[in-house]
Design a protein around this motif. Sequence first.
Motif, short mmCIF file in Angstrom:
data_model
loop_
_atom_site.label_atom_id
_atom_site.label_comp_id
_atom_site.label_asym_id
_atom_site.label_seq_id
_atom_site.Cartn_x
_atom_site.Cartn_y
_atom_site.Cartn_z
N THR A 69 -11.51 -32.94 66.43
CA THR A 69 -10.51 -33.72 65.77
C THR A 69 -9.79 -32.32 64.89
OG1 THR A 69 -10.41 -35.15 63.74
CG2 THR A 69 -12.15 -33.68 63.65
N GLY A 70 -8.96 -32.81 64.16
CA GLY A 70 -8.09 -31.69 63.33
C GLY A 70 -8.88 -31.68 62.10
N PHE A 71 -9.23 -32.45 61.37
CA PHE A 71 -9.92 -32.07 59.87
C PHE A 71 -10.92 -33.11 59.99
CE2 PHE A 71 -5.38 -31.24 59.58
CZ PHE A 71 -5.50 -29.91 59.24
N CYS A 72 -12.08 -32.72 59.32
CA CYS A 72 -13.48 -33.33 58.96
C CYS A 72 -13.60 -33.21 57.52
CB CYS A 72 -14.31 -33.02 59.86
SG CYS A 72 -16.01 -34.17 59.87
N GLY A 73 -13.81 -34.15 56.81
CA GLY A 73 -14.28 -33.98 55.23
C GLY A 73 -15.82 -34.00 54.94
N PRO A 74 -16.13 -33.77 53.91
CA PRO A 74 -17.48 -33.29 53.44
C PRO A 74 -18.60 -34.25 53.98
CG PRO A 74 -16.47 -33.69 51.52
CD PRO A 74 -15.29 -33.72 52.71
N ASN A 75 -18.54 -35.68 53.63
CA ASN A 75 -19.39 -36.66 53.86
C ASN A 75 -19.70 -36.85 55.47
OD1 ASN A 75 -19.93 -37.02 51.15
ND2 ASN A 75 -18.49 -38.71 50.92
N VAL A 85 -24.48 -34.05 65.92
CA VAL A 85 -23.15 -34.11 66.75
C VAL A 85 -22.53 -32.87 65.99
CG1 VAL A 85 -20.99 -35.12 66.89
CG2 VAL A 85 -23.06 -36.40 66.76
N LYS A 86 -22.08 -31.73 66.94
CA LYS A 86 -21.36 -30.82 66.73
C LYS A 86 -19.68 -31.26 66.45
CE LYS A 86 -24.65 -27.83 67.45
NZ LYS A 86 -25.30 -26.83 66.39
N GLY A 105 -13.60 -23.10 76.00
CA GLY A 105 -14.11 -22.24 75.06
C GLY A 105 -13.06 -21.71 74.05
N LYS A 106 -12.11 -22.54 73.97
CA LYS A 106 -10.85 -22.29 72.89
C LYS A 106 -11.08 -22.86 71.73
CE LYS A 106 -7.78 -21.37 76.69
NZ LYS A 106 -6.39 -22.03 77.42
N LEU A 107 -12.09 -23.74 71.55
CA LEU A 107 -12.47 -24.48 70.23
C LEU A 107 -13.89 -24.14 69.79
CD1 LEU A 107 -10.70 -28.19 71.04
CD2 LEU A 107 -9.89 -26.09 69.23
N THR A 108 -13.93 -23.70 68.89
CA THR A 108 -15.54 -23.30 68.30
C THR A 108 -15.78 -24.34 67.31
OG1 THR A 108 -14.52 -22.12 66.53
CG2 THR A 108 -14.82 -20.84 68.65
N PHE A 109 -17.33 -24.38 67.07
CA PHE A 109 -17.93 -25.05 66.30
C PHE A 109 -17.71 -24.88 65.05
CE2 PHE A 109 -20.59 -26.07 70.10
CZ PHE A 109 -20.09 -27.22 70.53
N ASN A 114 -13.48 -28.99 56.63
CA ASN A 114 -12.52 -27.92 56.64
C ASN A 114 -11.50 -28.75 55.70
OD1 ASN A 114 -11.45 -29.94 58.76
ND2 ASN A 114 -10.37 -28.57 59.58
N VAL A 115 -11.56 -29.89 54.99
CA VAL A 115 -10.65 -30.67 54.35
C VAL A 115 -11.78 -31.46 53.00
CG1 VAL A 115 -10.55 -32.87 55.39
CG2 VAL A 115 -8.80 -32.19 54.26
N GLU A 116 -11.20 -31.83 51.88
CA GLU A 116 -11.68 -32.62 51.03
C GLU A 116 -12.00 -33.91 51.46
OE1 GLU A 116 -10.37 -32.17 46.99
OE2 GLU A 116 -10.15 -30.21 47.29
#
Length: 119
Positions: A69-75, A85-86, A105-109, A114-116
């Motif tokens: 995904t692009g952005f994943c919030g805290p919850n 799920v990584k 291998g161009k995207l890392t866990f 990375n967003v509120e």
Amino acid sequence: MKIAVTSQGRELDSQVDPRFGRAAYILIVDSETMAFEVLDNRENVNSLKGAGIQAAADVHNKGAAVLLTGFCGPNAFKTLNAAGVKVANDASGTVREAVQAFLDGKLTFADKENVEGNW
């Protein structure tokens, strides 16, 4: 391996949706065959709260091991992490391109959101 990818459309050549919980669709892609299933996430798009948690539960229930995904919030991140799920943030391009970038291998866990919340 099943890879979940947030998507603006219902096809592999649809653009990655940068939002997780409020993405229009989430494609569950088999990394070996590129066969995919479409999760209609539009019910969460206008949700007042809890969209990320519900989307995380849906991804887990479909057996995905990885979320792109692009952005994943805290919850949502905490829920995905608890489910094993990584998460790889900063995915872009088409769903097909994002899956290939991950396989190359161009995207890392990510180790945290990375967003509120409520983005």
